[in-house]
Design a protein around this motif. Structure first.
Motif, PDB file in Angstrom:
ATOM      1  N   TYR A   1      50.388  84.211  40.664  1.00 54.74           N
ATOM      2  CA  TYR A   1      49.165  84.281  39.881  1.00 54.74           C
ATOM      3  C   TYR A   1      48.922  85.713  39.400  1.00 54.74           C
ATOM      4  O   TYR A   1      49.243  86.684  40.070  1.00 54.74           O
ATOM      5  CB  TYR A   1      47.977  83.786  40.702  1.00 54.74           C
ATOM      6  N   ARG A   2      48.283  85.762  38.216  1.00 54.76           N
ATOM      7  CA  ARG A   2      48.087  87.063  37.597  1.00 54.76           C
ATOM      8  C   ARG A   2      47.108  87.942  38.374  1.00 54.76           C
ATOM      9  O   ARG A   2      47.275  89.146  38.483  1.00 54.76           O
ATOM     10  CB  ARG A   2      47.579  86.870  36.167  1.00 54.76           C
ATOM     11  N   PHE A   3      46.064  87.314  38.933  1.00 50.58           N
ATOM     12  CA  PHE A   3      45.105  88.132  39.700  1.00 50.58           C
ATOM     13  C   PHE A   3      45.757  88.778  40.918  1.00 50.58           C
ATOM     14  O   PHE A   3      45.360  89.839  41.369  1.00 50.58           O
ATOM     15  CB  PHE A   3      43.890  87.288  40.107  1.00 50.58           C
ATOM     16  N   CYS A   4      46.768  88.124  41.470  1.00 48.99           N
ATOM     17  CA  CYS A   4      47.494  88.723  42.591  1.00 48.99           C
ATOM     18  C   CYS A   4      48.252  89.968  42.148  1.00 48.99           C
ATOM     19  O   CYS A   4      48.339  90.959  42.880  1.00 48.99           O
ATOM     20  CB  CYS A   4      48.452  87.701  43.199  1.00 48.99           C
ATOM     21  N   GLN A   5      48.810  89.887  40.951  1.00 52.59           N
ATOM     22  CA  GLN A   5      49.510  91.065  40.433  1.00 52.59           C
ATOM     23  C   GLN A   5      48.537  92.228  40.252  1.00 52.59           C
ATOM     24  O   GLN A   5      48.871  93.379  40.531  1.00 52.59           O
ATOM     25  CB  GLN A   5      50.183  90.718  39.096  1.00 52.59           C
ATOM     26  N   ILE A   6      47.316  91.887  39.800  1.00 54.87           N
ATOM     27  CA  ILE A   6      46.309  92.940  39.655  1.00 54.87           C
ATOM     28  C   ILE A   6      45.971  93.546  41.014  1.00 54.87           C
ATOM     29  O   ILE A   6      45.836  94.768  41.172  1.00 54.87           O
ATOM     30  CB  ILE A   6      45.047  92.374  38.980  1.00 54.87           C
ATOM     31  N   MET A   7      45.829  92.657  42.020  1.00 51.66           N
ATOM     32  CA  MET A   7      45.566  93.158  43.381  1.00 51.66           C
ATOM     33  C   MET A   7      46.704  94.039  43.869  1.00 51.66           C
ATOM     34  O   MET A   7      46.476  95.107  44.463  1.00 51.66           O
ATOM     35  CB  MET A   7      45.377  91.977  44.333  1.00 51.66           C
ATOM     36  N   ILE A   8      47.905  93.574  43.655  1.00 51.01           N
ATOM     37  CA  ILE A   8      49.076  94.339  44.121  1.00 51.01           C
ATOM     38  C   ILE A   8      49.107  95.713  43.467  1.00 51.01           C
ATOM     39  O   ILE A   8      49.442  96.727  44.088  1.00 51.01           O
ATOM     40  CB  ILE A   8      50.361  93.547  43.843  1.00 51.01           C
ATOM     41  N   GLU A   9      48.743  95.759  42.178  1.00 52.44           N
ATOM     42  CA  GLU A   9      48.721  97.052  41.480  1.00 52.44           C
ATOM     43  C   GLU A   9      47.591  97.947  41.969  1.00 52.44           C
ATOM     44  O   GLU A   9      47.700  99.177  41.937  1.00 52.44           O
ATOM     45  CB  GLU A   9      48.574  96.796  39.980  1.00 52.44           C
ATOM     46  N   ASN A  10      46.477  97.344  42.435  1.00 55.97           N
ATOM     47  CA  ASN A  10      45.330  98.143  42.885  1.00 55.97           C
ATOM     48  C   ASN A  10      45.494  98.685  44.306  1.00 55.97           C
ATOM     49  O   ASN A  10      44.852  99.685  44.651  1.00 55.97           O
ATOM     50  CB  ASN A  10      44.049  97.307  42.819  1.00 55.97           C
ATOM     51  N   LEU A  11      46.305  98.021  45.123  1.00 59.91           N
ATOM     52  CA  LEU A  11      46.417  98.455  46.523  1.00 59.91           C
ATOM     53  C   LEU A  11      46.903  99.895  46.666  1.00 59.91           C
ATOM     54  O   LEU A  11      46.329 100.665  47.449  1.00 59.91           O
ATOM     55  CB  LEU A  11      47.315  97.482  47.297  1.00 59.91           C
ATOM     56  N   PRO A  12      47.970 100.336  45.960  1.00 62.12           N
ATOM     57  CA  PRO A  12      48.366 101.758  46.073  1.00 62.12           C
ATOM     58  C   PRO A  12      47.255 102.711  45.640  1.00 62.12           C
ATOM     59  O   PRO A  12      47.087 103.782  46.229  1.00 62.12           O
ATOM     60  CB  PRO A  12      49.585 101.840  45.150  1.00 62.12           C
ATOM     61  N   LYS A  13      46.495 102.300  44.624  1.00 62.61           N
ATOM     62  CA  LYS A  13      45.397 103.156  44.194  1.00 62.61           C
ATOM     63  C   LYS A  13      44.339 103.256  45.282  1.00 62.61           C
ATOM     64  O   LYS A  13      43.765 104.334  45.525  1.00 62.61           O
ATOM     65  CB  LYS A  13      44.773 102.601  42.915  1.00 62.61           C
ATOM     66  N   LEU A  14      44.074 102.139  45.946  1.00 62.82           N
ATOM     67  CA  LEU A  14      43.104 102.171  47.047  1.00 62.82           C
ATOM     68  C   LEU A  14      43.597 103.041  48.192  1.00 62.82           C
ATOM     69  O   LEU A  14      42.803 103.749  48.837  1.00 62.82           O
ATOM     70  CB  LEU A  14      42.831 100.748  47.541  1.00 62.82           C
ATOM     71  N   ARG A  15      44.881 102.995  48.450  1.00 65.38           N
ATOM     72  CA  ARG A  15      45.437 103.840  49.515  1.00 65.38           C
ATOM     73  C   ARG A  15      45.251 105.318  49.174  1.00 65.38           C
ATOM     74  O   ARG A  15      44.863 106.132  50.024  1.00 65.38           O
ATOM     75  CB  ARG A  15      46.922 103.519  49.710  1.00 65.38           C
ATOM     76  N   GLU A  16      45.545 105.665  47.929  1.00 69.97           N
ATOM     77  CA  GLU A  16      45.360 107.059  47.533  1.00 69.97           C
ATOM     78  C   GLU A  16      43.890 107.456  47.602  1.00 69.97           C
ATOM     79  O   GLU A  16      43.556 108.571  47.992  1.00 69.97           O
ATOM     80  CB  GLU A  16      45.896 107.270  46.112  1.00 69.97           C
ATOM     81  N   GLU A  17      43.035 106.527  47.224  1.00 61.39           N
ATOM     82  CA  GLU A  17      41.607 106.810  47.316  1.00 61.39           C
ATOM     83  C   GLU A  17      41.183 107.041  48.759  1.00 61.39           C
ATOM     84  O   GLU A  17      40.400 107.948  49.067  1.00 61.39           O
ATOM     85  CB  GLU A  17      40.822 105.648  46.710  1.00 61.39           C
ATOM     86  N   ILE A  18      41.710 106.205  49.659  1.00 60.86           N
ATOM     87  CA  ILE A  18      41.397 106.375  51.083  1.00 60.86           C
ATOM     88  C   ILE A  18      41.910 107.715  51.583  1.00 60.86           C
ATOM     89  O   ILE A  18      41.228 108.429  52.338  1.00 60.86           O
ATOM     90  CB  ILE A  18      41.992 105.209  51.893  1.00 60.86           C
ATOM     91  N   LYS A  19      43.109 108.087  51.179  1.00 54.99           N
ATOM     92  CA  LYS A  19      43.663 109.381  51.585  1.00 54.99           C
ATOM     93  C   LYS A  19      42.786 110.526  51.090  1.00 54.99           C
ATOM     94  O   LYS A  19      42.485 111.470  51.830  1.00 54.99           O
ATOM     95  CB  LYS A  19      45.090 109.533  51.056  1.00 54.99           C
ATOM     96  N   GLU A  20      42.363 110.448  49.835  1.00 60.33           N
ATOM     97  CA  GLU A  20      41.537 111.515  49.285  1.00 60.33           C
ATOM     98  C   GLU A  20      40.183 111.584  49.986  1.00 60.33           C
ATOM     99  O   GLU A  20      39.689 112.672  50.291  1.00 60.33           O
ATOM    100  CB  GLU A  20      41.345 111.276  47.784  1.00 60.33           C
TER     101      GLU A  20
END
Length: 811
Positions: free
Chosen positions: A182-201
């Motif tokens: 599903y396309r929304f899963c792809q969006i989630m998958i793409e957002n997870l690395p960004k969330l990780r970087e946000e958490i790190k920052e």
């Protein structure tokens, strides 16, 4: 011939073989197997008539097939005819059946239209039902993903970043692979690395805020830790002293009782304070929130960047360590500057120790030890520099106490502090120097305020007060009735008290240094020796050299130093009582008061001799002789009588001095007086001396001799003191008696009456008399006696000059 007609066997075989080839070729042609190139080539070989024979075979084969077809047709012809006949018969029925079927079909179509519509509706519903079921199944598969993602967003919102990372890990590994199409899963998958970087920052930002917070609160953390360590040490020390029955056994009874009562009061107060503050004990966790460190460490560890985080944390803490170790330029001016400096350092290392014990691998013992060694070197360098500016012993003592608390606190956290205690020994020397400077001022003030007269005591109470301050014992004085005077002046008990206060002050620095009683005893004795041999000795030497210190004061100083010297043994007992170290110990140092006060007495004695001579010179300077007088006044000169009276009163003061000192002073004064009188006669500016002046001078010398014979200071044997004037006496007798023949005849003999008269001295004085006689007696040439006397003088002058010249040549 018969043999020739018979066919050859080989030819027969060949013919048969060819027939077989033709038959095979025909079989292949009949089978319709293509291509036929190979078959036809085998037919058209190099044999003659092959084509013709093959064609014959082919025609024969065709005729055979035609005969078989004809036979088959003849066999089935009747059945075919019968079948056609049957078909003709059923054609009419078929037409009728067709009409009926058409009508039935029309009626069925009309009747099935509603069924078809309902069926289509049922099909549509069945498709919808199937789709709904599929959607439900897919939604049931996607709902956990959405719920986890919603949970992730909520965790991010409430800053539960570590849980958010765990949720992300579950999404990636467990939930998202199920619905990855599903396309929304792809969006989630793409957002997870960004969330990780946000958490790190965000976690790194929190860490930076934490580092800034502990930098601001490190002094408070350190102050709390040092206060707790000091309270614990005070409590332990007080409890130990309270339980030790023999504590202070060798101290004075009154002081022991005071200390015992103080210890009980301190113990009680300490216990009460501990009870009051048991629930208020603060730790590093109470003052600083360490959760950002734990959170950031966990986040970076989960993300696989734990080593990056560790390196960053250690690098930042090293920078903060350098800032903490950098002192303020005015730190040495107040104790608060040192306290804040130590508190910041303690706070820094308390935080590091806490991080060491509650985290795994963020900091290691090796790292903290390395950081502590670096900090310790810097701390020692800073303390050496800034403590050198401290001139106040109280401030140095406060600094020592702070260093001890600082060292004890960090030692409680496992950091080695031996180098700090070594530094304290260096500061101890500086502390002693500041004490010596302070006590130098105290000694000067005491000497300035002293009246340099014996201490009067009117009654027993006053006497006991003095004795309580200074250990004085004199059995002869004890027998006297009140009022009476103690031989020393008021400065003696004051100096003794100040020396004891110095020992107490020096002892204060030795406390809490973890040293044995023997070492403390040695420290006290060395510092006391410095006080006596350097500070007190210097003050005494400067006092003795001061112009306003007269002979009376010098005499009293000698008496004072004698009693202070006798009191040194009591100071040694005093130190032994404090340290509980017996004086018979081999390594026990001795006080050098004996040499100190001896040197002071020698200097005072020398100053007495000098001032006596100066006073004699002052009297000599006011002498007003009339060197041209015709005859004497018949009495000694007034200045000389005043001088003798001064010497007589001065030597009466010397009765309290040791006999040798008084005798030496008296002999020195008489010798100087004799020398001064002799120099007065031989002064080059004095050109003429009359016989009347010689007679007057002789009267003065007689008074000097009478003074010497009166024994102004007891202890001289015979006429020893009168020998100080023997040179003057023989010279004046020579001129008064005018016994030049005897002098010249006996000169150089040991039995000479004028053995002490030097020819050059007699010549100088005689020339002055000759010139005076020539100038004052202008009519002497008309009187025979005067002419004879003048000739005699000239003759004696010539003889004396020859003696003087002979002596010069001999020399």
């Amino acid at each position: 011939m018969a043999r020739k007609s018979r066919p050859n066997m080989s030819e027969m075989y060949l013919e048969e073989n060819k027939d077989q080839i033709y038959e095979n070729a025909l079989a292949e042609i009949e089978s319709f197997e293509l291509p036929l190139g190979t078959t036809l080539r085998s037919v058209y070989d190099d044999q003659p008539n092959a084509h013709q024979r093959f064609m014959e075979k082919l025609d024969a084969c065709i005729r055979n097939h035609d005969r078989e077809i004809e036979k088959m047709c003849n066999f089935h012809h009747q059945g075919f005819v019968d079948a056609i006949t049957e078909l003709l018969k059923v054609r009419a029925d078929a037409e009728k059946l067709k009409v009926q079927v058409t009508d039935t079909n029309r009626r069925l179509q009309d009747a099935g239209k509603e069924v078809i519509a309902q069926t289509e509706e049922i099909i549509r519903c069945r498709v919808q039902q199937r789709n709904i079921t599929t959607v439900v199944e897919k939604l049931q598969l996607c709902l956990p993903v959405l719920e986890m993602y919603s949970k992730l967003k909520e965790q991010m919102k409430v800053k539960r970043y570590y849980s958010a990372l765990k949720t992300m890990e579950q999404l990636e590994n467990l939930y998202l692979p199920r619905v990855s199409q599903y396309r929304f899963c792809q969006i989630m998958i793409e957002n997870l690395p960004k969330l990780r970087e946000e958490i790190k920052e965000i976690s790194m930002s929190d860490l930076k805020d934490f580092l800034e917070s502990i930098r601001k609160h490190s002094d408070r953390i350190g102050e709390t830790a040092m206060k707790q360590a000091q309270q614990q040490k005070t409590f332990s020390t007080t409890l130990q002293k309270h339980n030790n029955v023999n504590y202070g056994r060798n101290m004075h009874l009154g002081r022991s009782r005071i200390l015992e009562s103080k210890n009980e009061m301190t113990l009680k107060r300490t216990l009460e304070e501990d009870d009051d503050h048991d629930e208020e004990v603060l730790t590093a966790q109470d003052l600083v929130d360490f959760s950002p460190v734990y959170r950031c460490l966990h986040i970076y560890s989960v993300l696989g960047d734990g080593e990056i985080f560790e390196n960053y944390y250690r690098k930042q803490r090293r920078k903060q360590a350098r800032l903490v170790l950098q002192p303020q330029s005015s730190m040495h001016e107040t104790v608060e500057g040192y306290r804040r400096y130590f508190s910041q350092i303690v706070g820094f290392f308390v935080v590091e120790d806490h991080i060491l014990h509650v985290t795994q691998g963020l900091v290691t013992r090796t790292y903290t030890d390395e950081l502590w060694n670096m900090a310790l070197s810097k701390i020692i360098a800073v303390l050496r520099t800034h403590s050198s500016y401290c001139n106040d012993p109280d401030l140095v003592l406060e600094l020592k106490n702070l260093i001890v608390v600082f060292a004890d606190t960090l030692q409680g956290y496992g950091f080695p502090v031996n180098r700090l205690f070594d530094l304290l020994f260096e500061i101890r020397d500086q502390y002693n120097e500041t004490l010596l400077k302070k006590w130098s001022g105290l000694f000067r003030d005491i000497f300035e305020a002293d009246n340099y007269s014996p201490i009067p005591v009117a009654n027993e109470e006053e006497y006991k007060i003095v004795i309580s301050k200074f250990p004085f014992q004199d059995s002869e004085l004890d027998k006297q009735s009140f009022p009476k005077k103690l031989p020393m002046s008021q400065s003696v008990p004051q100096i003794y008290i100040q020396v004891k206060e110095f020992i107490y002050a020096s002892l204060k620095f030795s406390e809490s240094l973890h040293r044995s009683s023997t070492e403390i005893d040695d420290m006290l004795r060395k510092s006391t020796n410095l006080l006596l041999t350097r500070t007190l000795s210097s003050c005494l030497q400067n006092l003795i050299k001061k112009p306003h210190i007269g002979l009376t004061e010098l005499v009293q100083i000698i008496i004072n130093t004698t009693h202070l010297e006798l009191a040194c043994k009591y100071l040694e007992d005093f130190i032994s009582n404090i340290t509980n170290i017996s004086q018979v110990t081999v390594h026990t140092a001795r006080l050098y008061g004996l040499s100190t006060f001896k040197d002071a007495r020698h200097a005072a004695e020398g100053e007495i001799y000098t001032k006596l001579n100066q006073k004699i010179d002052e009297f000599i300077q006011i002498a007003d002789y009339d060197w041209t007088m015709s005859e004497s006044d018949g009495r000694a000169s007034g200045y000389l009588m005043d001088l003798i009276n001064f010497l007589r009163s001065t030597f009466q003061v010397f009765t309290h001095l040791p006999g040798k000192v008084a005798q030496t002073a008296c002999m020195s004064a008489c010798q100087h007086l004799s020398t001064s009188l002799m120099q007065m006669l031989l002064d080059t500016e004095l050109k003429q001396i009359s016989m009347g002046a010689i007679q007057q001078f002789n009267l003065d010398v007689i008074q000097c001799e009478l003074f010497a014979s009166s024994e102004p200071v007891p202890g001289f044997q015979g006429d020893t003191l009168q020998l100080a004037f023997i040179d003057l006496r023989q010279l004046l007798d020579l001129f008064m008696v005018w016994d030049w023949s005897t002098y010249l005849a006996d000169y150089g003999q040991a039995t000479s009456k004028y053995l002490r008269v030097n020819p050059s001295t007699a010549l100088t004085l005689l020339e002055k008399m000759r010139d005076s006689s020539k100038k004052n007696n202008i009519f002497a040439q008309f009187r025979k006696n005067d002419r004879d006397k003048q000739k005699l003088i000239e003759t004696v002058v010539k003889q004396l000059r020859s003696l003087v010249n002979g002596m010069s040549q001999h020399t």
